[in-house]
Design an enzyme around this catalytic site. Sequence first.
Site, PDB file in Angstrom:
ATOM      1  N   LYS A 176       0.889  -1.179   0.000  1.00  0.00           N
ATOM      2  CA  LYS A 176       0.000   0.000   0.000  1.00  0.00           C
ATOM      3  C   LYS A 176       0.925   1.226   0.000  1.00  0.00           C
ATOM      4  O   LYS A 176       1.444   1.623   1.033  1.00  0.00           O
ATOM      5  CB  LYS A 176      -0.886  -0.017   1.259  1.00  0.00           C
ATOM      6  CG  LYS A 176      -2.185   0.729   1.142  1.00  0.00           C
ATOM      7  CD  LYS A 176      -2.081   2.194   0.777  1.00  0.00           C
ATOM      8  CE  LYS A 176      -1.766   3.086   1.951  1.00  0.00           C
ATOM      9  NZ  LYS A 176      -1.548   4.509   1.565  1.00  0.00           N
ATOM     10  N   GLU A 251       9.620   1.700  10.506  1.00  0.00           N
ATOM     11  CA  GLU A 251      10.653   2.735  10.387  1.00  0.00           C
ATOM     12  C   GLU A 251       9.936   4.059  10.506  1.00  0.00           C
ATOM     13  O   GLU A 251       9.154   4.420   9.628  1.00  0.00           O
ATOM     14  CB  GLU A 251      11.340   2.640   9.020  1.00  0.00           C
ATOM     15  CG  GLU A 251      12.029   1.322   8.739  1.00  0.00           C
ATOM     16  CD  GLU A 251      13.179   1.074   9.682  1.00  0.00           C
ATOM     17  OE1 GLU A 251      13.778   2.038  10.172  1.00  0.00           O
ATOM     18  OE2 GLU A 251      13.451  -0.104   9.961  1.00  0.00           O
ATOM     19  N   CYS A 285      13.758  11.060   6.742  1.00  0.00           N
ATOM     20  CA  CYS A 285      13.705  10.696   8.162  1.00  0.00           C
ATOM     21  C   CYS A 285      15.028  10.907   8.869  1.00  0.00           C
ATOM     22  O   CYS A 285      15.055  11.095  10.074  1.00  0.00           O
ATOM     23  CB  CYS A 285      13.262   9.246   8.294  1.00  0.00           C
ATOM     24  SG  CYS A 285      14.226   8.152   7.257  1.00  0.00           S
ATOM     25  N   GLU A 386       9.550  16.600  14.817  1.00  0.00           N
ATOM     26  CA  GLU A 386       9.931  16.377  13.421  1.00  0.00           C
ATOM     27  C   GLU A 386       9.163  17.352  12.528  1.00  0.00           C
ATOM     28  O   GLU A 386       7.933  17.387  12.565  1.00  0.00           O
ATOM     29  CB  GLU A 386       9.606  14.931  13.026  1.00  0.00           C
ATOM     30  CG  GLU A 386      10.136  14.593  11.652  1.00  0.00           C
ATOM     31  CD  GLU A 386       9.814  13.160  11.241  1.00  0.00           C
ATOM     32  OE1 GLU A 386       8.650  12.748  11.368  1.00  0.00           O
ATOM     33  OE2 GLU A 386      10.731  12.463  10.784  1.00  0.00           O
TER      34      GLU A 386
HETATM   35  P1  NDP Z   1       2.427   8.705   7.200  1.00  0.00           P
HETATM   36  O1  NDP Z   1       2.638   8.126   8.535  1.00  0.00           O
HETATM   37  O2  NDP Z   1       1.396   9.745   7.047  1.00  0.00           O
HETATM   38  O3  NDP Z   1       2.073   7.578   6.138  1.00  0.00           O
HETATM   39  C1  NDP Z   1       2.896   6.454   5.886  1.00  0.00           C
HETATM   40  C2  NDP Z   1       2.070   5.401   5.181  1.00  0.00           C
HETATM   41  O4  NDP Z   1       1.124   4.862   6.125  1.00  0.00           O
HETATM   42  C3  NDP Z   1       1.236   5.932   4.016  1.00  0.00           C
HETATM   43  O5  NDP Z   1       1.149   4.966   2.995  1.00  0.00           O
HETATM   44  C4  NDP Z   1      -0.103   6.150   4.677  1.00  0.00           C
HETATM   45  O6  NDP Z   1      -1.173   6.195   3.758  1.00  0.00           O
HETATM   46  C5  NDP Z   1      -0.192   4.947   5.591  1.00  0.00           C
HETATM   47  N1  NDP Z   1      -1.148   5.080   6.672  1.00  0.00           N
HETATM   48  C6  NDP Z   1      -1.569   6.197   7.291  1.00  0.00           C
HETATM   49  N2  NDP Z   1      -2.478   5.896   8.249  1.00  0.00           N
HETATM   50  C7  NDP Z   1      -2.637   4.554   8.245  1.00  0.00           C
HETATM   51  C8  NDP Z   1      -3.423   3.627   8.988  1.00  0.00           C
HETATM   52  N3  NDP Z   1      -4.267   4.013   9.945  1.00  0.00           N
HETATM   53  N4  NDP Z   1      -3.328   2.316   8.713  1.00  0.00           N
HETATM   54  C9  NDP Z   1      -2.480   1.887   7.768  1.00  0.00           C
HETATM   55  N5  NDP Z   1      -1.723   2.712   7.003  1.00  0.00           N
HETATM   56  C10 NDP Z   1      -1.781   4.032   7.246  1.00  0.00           C
HETATM   57  O7  NDP Z   1       3.868   9.239   6.727  1.00  0.00           O
HETATM   58  P2  NDP Z   1       4.225  10.077   5.441  1.00  0.00           P
HETATM   59  O8  NDP Z   1       3.813   9.369   4.193  1.00  0.00           O
HETATM   60  O9  NDP Z   1       3.769  11.478   5.653  1.00  0.00           O
HETATM   61  O10 NDP Z   1       5.838  10.004   5.521  1.00  0.00           O
HETATM   62  C11 NDP Z   1       6.557  10.793   6.362  1.00  0.00           C
HETATM   63  C12 NDP Z   1       6.933  10.072   7.651  1.00  0.00           C
HETATM   64  O11 NDP Z   1       7.651   8.883   7.362  1.00  0.00           O
HETATM   65  C13 NDP Z   1       7.856  10.909   8.510  1.00  0.00           C
HETATM   66  O12 NDP Z   1       7.449  10.905   9.857  1.00  0.00           O
HETATM   67  C14 NDP Z   1       9.203  10.211   8.393  1.00  0.00           C
HETATM   68  O13 NDP Z   1      10.059  10.391   9.462  1.00  0.00           O
HETATM   69  C15 NDP Z   1       8.818   8.796   8.191  1.00  0.00           C
HETATM   70  N6  NDP Z   1       9.920   8.107   7.495  1.00  0.00           N
HETATM   71  C16 NDP Z   1      10.732   7.241   8.198  1.00  0.00           C
HETATM   72  C17 NDP Z   1      11.823   6.635   7.589  1.00  0.00           C
HETATM   73  C18 NDP Z   1      12.714   5.683   8.339  1.00  0.00           C
HETATM   74  O14 NDP Z   1      13.522   4.995   7.693  1.00  0.00           O
HETATM   75  N7  NDP Z   1      12.612   5.589   9.651  1.00  0.00           N
HETATM   76  C19 NDP Z   1      12.135   6.892   6.181  1.00  0.00           C
HETATM   77  C20 NDP Z   1      11.226   7.806   5.560  1.00  0.00           C
HETATM   78  C21 NDP Z   1      10.157   8.369   6.200  1.00  0.00           C
HETATM   79  P3  NDP Z   1      -1.688   7.621   3.232  1.00  0.00           P
HETATM   80  O15 NDP Z   1      -0.509   8.337   2.721  1.00  0.00           O
HETATM   81  O16 NDP Z   1      -2.638   7.258   2.197  1.00  0.00           O
HETATM   82  O17 NDP Z   1      -2.301   8.289   4.435  1.00  0.00           O
END
Ligand code: NDP
Length: 500
Positions: A176, A251, A285, A386
């Site tokens: 997803k 992550e 991140c 963040e």
């Molecule tokens: P989100 O947490 O908003 O979303 C991540 C994914 O989870 C998306 O596909 C999102 O879908 C999905 N999602 C959201 N809510 C749910 C739920 N209730 N159930 C299942 N899936 C869900 O993050 P972002 O896309 O905004 O990315 C940024 C974040 O990712 C930052 O906090 C960053 O730090 C972290 N990150 C961490 C990394 C690491 O290696 N530790 C690397 C890169 C990023 P949808 O977008 O459709 O809401």
Amino acid sequence: MMNDGRPFGLYIDGRFQPASTGRTIRIENPKDRSHLADVAEGDETDIDLAIDAAERAGKIWAATPGAVRGDIMHRAGELLAKELPDLVTIEVDQIGRARREMTAQLGRLPEWFRYFGAVARTHEDTVPPFGGKFLNYTRRVPLGVVGHVTPWNHPLLILTKKIAPSMAAGNTMVVKPSELAPITPLLLGDIFKEAGVPDGVYNVVPGYGATAGKALTSSKRIKKIDLTGGTETGKMVASIAGANLTKVAAELGGKAAVIMFDDTPIERGVAAALFASFIATGQTCVQGARLLVQRSVHDAVVAELVRRTNMIRIGNPQDMATQMGPLVSARQRELTERYVKIGLEEGATLAAGGKRPNGKLFENGYYHQPTIFTNVTGSMRIAQEEIFGPVVVVIPFDTEEEAIALSNGTEFGLATSIWTRDVTRAHRVAHRLESGIVWINDHHRIDPCSPWGGFKMSGIGRENGLIAYEEYTQIQNVIVNLSDEPFDWYADDGQEKRYS
Ligand code: NDP
């Protein structure tokens, strides 16, 4: 590789198909909000269909020898390498990241398929000494159907980090992707098909987190959820998966520090800070969001940092000369602007940036200047939370002890870089950091062989390396009695009997 204006379908069982509701998501180009493509919007029904396909394919893929899986993955890596120029163009259009960065990042993706293909071929099981007349061995067997939930900031890199070990270990998967950047994950489907990955091994259902994401992460048929996203999303997903005893890897967020000691040459330190802070328009991140500088060089570092930051070329991300593109979305720019306001309210000094750039080119896109705050203390919100945008805070320190305390003083623990010429100090400090990744005299480095993940609120589990492959398997222990001597526990035959 872009299609002819028709919506992209969901990728299920080796073919593109419309969503069960017929609904689509509009994908826009963040550089000017122009329409890029429409993509089918999956929901619970589609997630179920994808899991059905993945379960069917699991019977074939799990039974395929590791060496054969490895060969197929090598082929996938080669095919991917050929498609890179097109994939780079689409990634840049989807998320607005500068082409020079995307070219460098995507150029490394085939390495993940080569590395994990080699692991699939060469991974050895163990023969733990059991004692007595026994042959005792372990087997790593696939988990089954895995759910991968990915964000928008490195659409293909993060996906690749997850699916390469997952596929190598014999699992099948439902992905997803973020609804902001689902195109390149969908296009990987064709590459896998051509490489010989059986239909149904790799399925992609774009959709929203609250619908498709929730359906995937709460399904009892999913054996592991591997998510990259924000910390709040991670907590929510882990609690839902926990109710089904589904394994979780996550992550999550970060607030990485760049610790600069005063023996670092100013020019080198400033180049390091720029690289750490402003790559991906700060939307990464491991962004060096906090620059901790030893007080004796603080003013000189800040002066040079401000000068160099003001020279960063913002522009059309497809132009190879551009050094910084727009943020990915209106929401992400609003977040950045909100934190600039918070920083000013907290009494920090805006030393560079802080605004949208002027000019016709920037009118419709989500651009924001690279921004530096000074006069920041470790407890301010801009130093704790963040932001996920091009904002860096500079904090002075006097002693090694103080640098360690500042660096460890957030809820996150993903990555830190240490800049010093003193080798003993470098390791001494590294060993006291609450940080899953530590770079010494570098930042942002990653390799398929090297474990990636965070301490504290930055996540659970690790990507990359043998550990990632192993975390996509479960262990079966086979204990073989090599003795033909009769054994009867309940017989009164006077023999001393082994019970355990
Ligand atoms: P989100 O947490 O908003 O979303 C991540 C994914 O989870 C998306 O596909 C999102 O879908 C999905 N999602 C959201 N809510 C749910 C739920 N209730 N159930 C299942 N899936 C869900 O993050 P972002 O896309 O905004 O990315 C940024 C974040 O990712 C930052 O906090 C960053 O730090 C972290 N990150 C961490 C990394 C690491 O290696 N530790 C690397 C890169 C990023 P949808 O977008 O459709 O809401």
